[in-house]
Design a protein around this motif. Structure first.
Motif, PDB file in Angstrom:
ATOM      1  N   TYR A  57      43.220  33.496  37.051  1.00 61.54           N
ATOM      2  CA  TYR A  57      42.062  33.484  37.704  1.00 61.54           C
ATOM      3  C   TYR A  57      41.305  32.226  37.343  1.00 61.54           C
ATOM      4  O   TYR A  57      40.550  31.814  38.392  1.00 61.54           O
ATOM      5  CB  TYR A  57      41.339  34.669  37.436  1.00 61.54           C
ATOM      6  CG  TYR A  57      40.156  34.855  38.206  1.00 61.54           C
ATOM      7  CD1 TYR A  57      40.087  35.800  39.619  1.00 61.54           C
ATOM      8  CD2 TYR A  57      38.899  34.575  37.956  1.00 61.54           C
ATOM      9  CE1 TYR A  57      39.237  36.086  40.221  1.00 61.54           C
ATOM     10  CE2 TYR A  57      37.765  34.756  38.763  1.00 61.54           C
ATOM     11  CZ  TYR A  57      37.946  35.579  39.850  1.00 61.54           C
ATOM     12  OH  TYR A  57      36.756  35.771  40.770  1.00 61.54           O
ATOM     13  N   ASN A  96      52.441  39.755  45.123  1.00 65.25           N
ATOM     14  CA  ASN A  96      51.009  39.341  45.068  1.00 65.25           C
ATOM     15  C   ASN A  96      50.958  37.997  44.311  1.00 65.25           C
ATOM     16  O   ASN A  96      50.432  36.977  44.815  1.00 65.25           O
ATOM     17  CB  ASN A  96      50.271  40.265  44.068  1.00 65.25           C
ATOM     18  CG  ASN A  96      48.954  39.927  44.329  1.00 65.25           C
ATOM     19  OD1 ASN A  96      48.366  39.357  45.212  1.00 65.25           O
ATOM     20  ND2 ASN A  96      47.964  40.682  43.347  1.00 65.25           N
ATOM     21  N   GLY A  99      51.728  35.552  46.837  1.00 70.31           N
ATOM     22  CA  GLY A  99      50.689  35.173  47.692  1.00 70.31           C
ATOM     23  C   GLY A  99      49.656  34.305  47.301  1.00 70.31           C
ATOM     24  O   GLY A  99      49.169  33.260  48.014  1.00 70.31           O
ATOM     25  N   ILE A 100      49.408  34.574  45.932  1.00 69.95           N
ATOM     26  CA  ILE A 100      48.264  33.876  45.448  1.00 69.95           C
ATOM     27  C   ILE A 100      48.855  32.449  45.132  1.00 69.95           C
ATOM     28  O   ILE A 100      47.762  31.447  45.543  1.00 69.95           O
ATOM     29  CB  ILE A 100      47.928  34.502  43.796  1.00 69.95           C
ATOM     30  CG1 ILE A 100      47.458  35.697  44.113  1.00 69.95           C
ATOM     31  CG2 ILE A 100      47.266  33.295  43.205  1.00 69.95           C
ATOM     32  CD1 ILE A 100      47.471  36.609  42.891  1.00 69.95           C
ATOM     33  N   ASP A 103      48.375  30.742  48.869  1.00 76.47           N
ATOM     34  CA  ASP A 103      47.088  30.609  48.850  1.00 76.47           C
ATOM     35  C   ASP A 103      46.422  29.093  48.272  1.00 76.47           C
ATOM     36  O   ASP A 103      45.591  28.386  48.782  1.00 76.47           O
ATOM     37  CB  ASP A 103      45.832  31.719  48.661  1.00 76.47           C
ATOM     38  CG  ASP A 103      46.343  33.000  49.506  1.00 76.47           C
ATOM     39  OD1 ASP A 103      46.573  32.596  50.604  1.00 76.47           O
ATOM     40  OD2 ASP A 103      45.874  33.712  49.108  1.00 76.47           O
ATOM     41  N   ARG A 111      40.389  33.411  49.057  1.00 73.55           N
ATOM     42  CA  ARG A 111      41.547  34.264  49.255  1.00 73.55           C
ATOM     43  C   ARG A 111      42.248  34.590  48.027  1.00 73.55           C
ATOM     44  O   ARG A 111      42.675  35.560  47.667  1.00 73.55           O
ATOM     45  CB  ARG A 111      42.266  34.164  50.270  1.00 73.55           C
ATOM     46  CG  ARG A 111      43.205  35.398  50.737  1.00 73.55           C
ATOM     47  CD  ARG A 111      44.279  35.262  51.856  1.00 73.55           C
ATOM     48  NE  ARG A 111      43.750  34.392  52.743  1.00 73.55           N
ATOM     49  CZ  ARG A 111      44.463  33.714  53.857  1.00 73.55           C
ATOM     50  NH1 ARG A 111      45.634  34.076  53.970  1.00 73.55           N
ATOM     51  NH2 ARG A 111      43.910  33.261  54.924  1.00 73.55           N
ATOM     52  N   ALA A 112      42.651  33.355  47.345  1.00 79.98           N
ATOM     53  CA  ALA A 112      43.660  33.624  45.962  1.00 79.98           C
ATOM     54  C   ALA A 112      42.750  34.221  44.964  1.00 79.98           C
ATOM     55  O   ALA A 112      43.336  35.084  44.282  1.00 79.98           O
ATOM     56  CB  ALA A 112      43.984  31.906  45.659  1.00 79.98           C
ATOM     57  N   ASN A 115      42.847  37.793  45.731  1.00 77.37           N
ATOM     58  CA  ASN A 115      44.153  38.653  45.647  1.00 77.37           C
ATOM     59  C   ASN A 115      44.444  38.412  43.972  1.00 77.37           C
ATOM     60  O   ASN A 115      45.111  39.498  43.552  1.00 77.37           O
ATOM     61  CB  ASN A 115      45.187  37.969  46.263  1.00 77.37           C
ATOM     62  CG  ASN A 115      45.176  38.311  47.746  1.00 77.37           C
ATOM     63  OD1 ASN A 115      44.704  39.465  48.018  1.00 77.37           O
ATOM     64  ND2 ASN A 115      45.478  37.127  48.487  1.00 77.37           N
ATOM     65  N   CYS A 116      43.789  37.671  43.130  1.00 78.18           N
ATOM     66  CA  CYS A 116      44.045  37.510  41.682  1.00 78.18           C
ATOM     67  C   CYS A 116      43.378  38.700  41.024  1.00 78.18           C
ATOM     68  O   CYS A 116      43.684  39.154  39.985  1.00 78.18           O
ATOM     69  CB  CYS A 116      43.621  36.280  41.328  1.00 78.18           C
ATOM     70  SG  CYS A 116      44.352  35.856  39.545  1.00 78.18           S
ATOM     71  N   LYS A 118      43.392  41.546  42.308  1.00 76.45           N
ATOM     72  CA  LYS A 118      44.462  42.814  42.158  1.00 76.45           C
ATOM     73  C   LYS A 118      45.421  42.637  41.061  1.00 76.45           C
ATOM     74  O   LYS A 118      45.721  43.523  40.456  1.00 76.45           O
ATOM     75  CB  LYS A 118      45.107  42.725  43.743  1.00 76.45           C
ATOM     76  CG  LYS A 118      44.317  43.044  44.838  1.00 76.45           C
ATOM     77  CD  LYS A 118      45.102  42.783  46.051  1.00 76.45           C
ATOM     78  CE  LYS A 118      44.199  43.014  47.236  1.00 76.45           C
ATOM     79  NZ  LYS A 118      44.867  42.412  48.626  1.00 76.45           N
TER      80      LYS A 118
END
Length: 132
Positions: A57, A96, A99-100, A103, A111-112, A115-116, A118
């Motif tokens: 993150y 996930n 996806g990160i 992004d 957005r990353a 989602n991070c 999560k």
């Protein structure tokens, strides 16, 4: 489209690197152009980066706030994401992570980050002591 932010008393946020603190009453800000904005609850201080997911993150947050491509932050992200993905096997978490990564490559840092969060929740659930 404008972004409307409702701030609680004493809440802080960062807009394009500037730390802004609300006074003692609720306030509403309207941002009419594109800006890098993070609320206090979404900001990690370096001393709070104490788990693998938070280590992912943090460099994303720095890339988002920096606005200029910074290879140092990107390289740190790649190292931390690679380490994390080697340690997990849960399909949902792997998806996930992919996806990160996508992004981040697309420079969709906000957005990353979301989602991070999560990923951090997934990690917290895994690291929580069992109630046996």
């Amino acid at each position: 489209m404008a972004l409307k932010l409702s701030l609680k008393p004493d809440e802080k946020l960062v807009i394009n690197g500037a730390v802004i603190a609300n006074a003692d009453r609720r306030a509403t800000l309207i941002v009419h152009n594109k800006a890098s904005i993070l609320r206090e609850k979404d900001i990690l201080q370096e001393e709070q980066v104490d788990t693998p997911a938070k280590r992912i993150y943090f460099p994303i947050m720095l890339m988002y706030m920096d606005n200029a491509p910074t290879p140092k932050y990107y390289d740190e992200f790649v190292v931390r994401m690679t380490e994390f993905m080697h340690a997990i096997s849960t399909p949902e978490a792997v998806e996930n992570c992919v996806g990160i990564s996508r992004d981040v490559m697309d420079r969709n840092y906000y957005r990353a980050l979301m989602n991070c969060k999560k990923l951090i929740a997934f990690e917290n659930a895994r690291l929580a002591p069992s109630s046996e």
